[in-house]
Design a protein around this motif. Structure first.
Motif, short mmCIF file in Angstrom:
data_model
loop_
_atom_site.label_atom_id
_atom_site.label_comp_id
_atom_site.label_asym_id
_atom_site.label_seq_id
_atom_site.Cartn_x
_atom_site.Cartn_y
_atom_site.Cartn_z
N GLY A 59 5.28 9.71 -9.05
CA GLY A 59 5.42 9.38 -10.46
C GLY A 59 6.56 8.42 -10.76
O GLY A 59 7.22 8.54 -11.79
N THR A 99 7.93 4.11 -10.57
CA THR A 99 7.46 2.73 -10.54
C THR A 99 8.40 1.93 -9.66
O THR A 99 9.61 1.86 -9.94
CB THR A 99 7.43 2.14 -11.97
OG1 THR A 99 6.55 2.93 -12.76
CG2 THR A 99 6.94 0.70 -11.94
N GLU A 139 0.83 -1.20 0.00
CA GLU A 139 0.00 0.00 0.00
C GLU A 139 0.87 1.25 0.00
O GLU A 139 0.62 2.21 -0.73
CB GLU A 139 -0.93 0.00 1.22
CG GLU A 139 -1.70 1.28 1.43
CD GLU A 139 -2.71 1.60 0.33
OE1 GLU A 139 -3.06 2.78 0.19
OE2 GLU A 139 -3.13 0.68 -0.39
N GLU A 177 4.22 5.62 -5.56
CA GLU A 177 4.20 5.63 -7.02
C GLU A 177 3.27 6.71 -7.56
O GLU A 177 3.63 7.46 -8.46
CB GLU A 177 3.77 4.26 -7.55
CG GLU A 177 4.82 3.19 -7.38
CD GLU A 177 4.37 1.82 -7.85
OE1 GLU A 177 5.24 1.02 -8.19
OE2 GLU A 177 3.14 1.56 -7.91
N ARG A 178 2.07 6.77 -7.01
CA ARG A 178 1.09 7.75 -7.49
C ARG A 178 1.53 9.18 -7.20
O ARG A 178 1.41 10.07 -8.04
CB ARG A 178 -0.28 7.49 -6.85
CG ARG A 178 -0.97 6.26 -7.41
CD ARG A 178 -2.40 6.12 -6.90
NE ARG A 178 -2.51 5.95 -5.47
CZ ARG A 178 -2.37 4.79 -4.81
NH1 ARG A 178 -2.07 3.70 -5.47
NH2 ARG A 178 -2.52 4.75 -3.50
N GLU A 179 2.04 9.41 -6.02
CA GLU A 179 2.38 10.78 -5.64
C GLU A 179 3.66 11.29 -6.30
O GLU A 179 3.77 12.46 -6.65
CB GLU A 179 2.52 10.87 -4.11
CG GLU A 179 2.72 12.27 -3.63
CD GLU A 179 2.67 12.40 -2.11
OE1 GLU A 179 3.34 13.31 -1.59
OE2 GLU A 179 1.96 11.61 -1.46
N GLY A 234 2.39 1.76 -3.44
CA GLY A 234 1.41 2.29 -4.38
C GLY A 234 1.20 3.78 -4.20
O GLY A 234 1.09 4.53 -5.17
N ARG A 235 1.14 4.22 -2.96
CA ARG A 235 0.96 5.65 -2.68
C ARG A 235 2.18 6.45 -3.13
O ARG A 235 2.05 7.55 -3.68
CB ARG A 235 0.70 5.88 -1.20
CG ARG A 235 -0.69 5.45 -0.78
CD ARG A 235 -0.90 5.55 0.73
NE ARG A 235 -2.26 5.23 1.07
CZ ARG A 235 -3.22 6.13 1.24
NH1 ARG A 235 -2.96 7.40 1.12
NH2 ARG A 235 -4.45 5.74 1.53
#
Length: 89
Positions: free
Chosen positions: A58, A60, A48, A54-56, A51-52
Motif C-alpha cells: 500500500g 507508492t 515489476e 506497491e500493491r502488497e 509494482g508488486r
C-alpha cells in the motif's frame, strides 16, 4: 512503528514471484548490499518488483526511488520509510 515492516524476506519473495531468479544467483545468500544488476535484475524487472511492492504494502514508489535504490538494503529502507505507522490506542 509500521503496521508491517518490509523485510529482506519480503523482497526476496517478490523478486522470485515477479521476475524469477537468475540461475547464477543465490537469493538465499547474503544479498543485502549487492547491486540489483549483479543479481540479474534490470530496470524492467525492478519496475515489476516495484509494482508488486506497491500493491502488497500500500505504498507508492516513484521512478526515482526504484532507479536510485541500487541494492536490496536501499530499497527496503525506502519502502519502510513510506509505510504508515500503526495506530496506537
Amino acid at each position: 512503528m509500521p503496521a508491517h515492516e518490509f523485510t529482506i524476506d519480503d523482497l526476496k519473495r517478490i523478486l522470485r514471484e515477479g521476475a524469477g531468479a537468475d540461475e547464477g544467483v543465490n537469493l538465499d545468500g547474503e544479498i543485502t548490499d549487492t547491486d540489483f544488476e549483479s543479481l540479474g535484475y534490470e530496470s524492467l524487472a525492478m519496475l515489476e518488483t516495484g509494482g508488486r511492492i506497491e500493491r502488497e504494502f500500500g505504498v507508492t514508489l516513484d521512478d526515482d526511488t526504484l532507479t536510485e535504490a541500487k541494492t536490496p538494503r536501499a530499497l527496503i529502507e525506502a519502502v519502510n520509510a513510506l509505510l504508515v505507522p500503526a495506530e496506537i490506542g
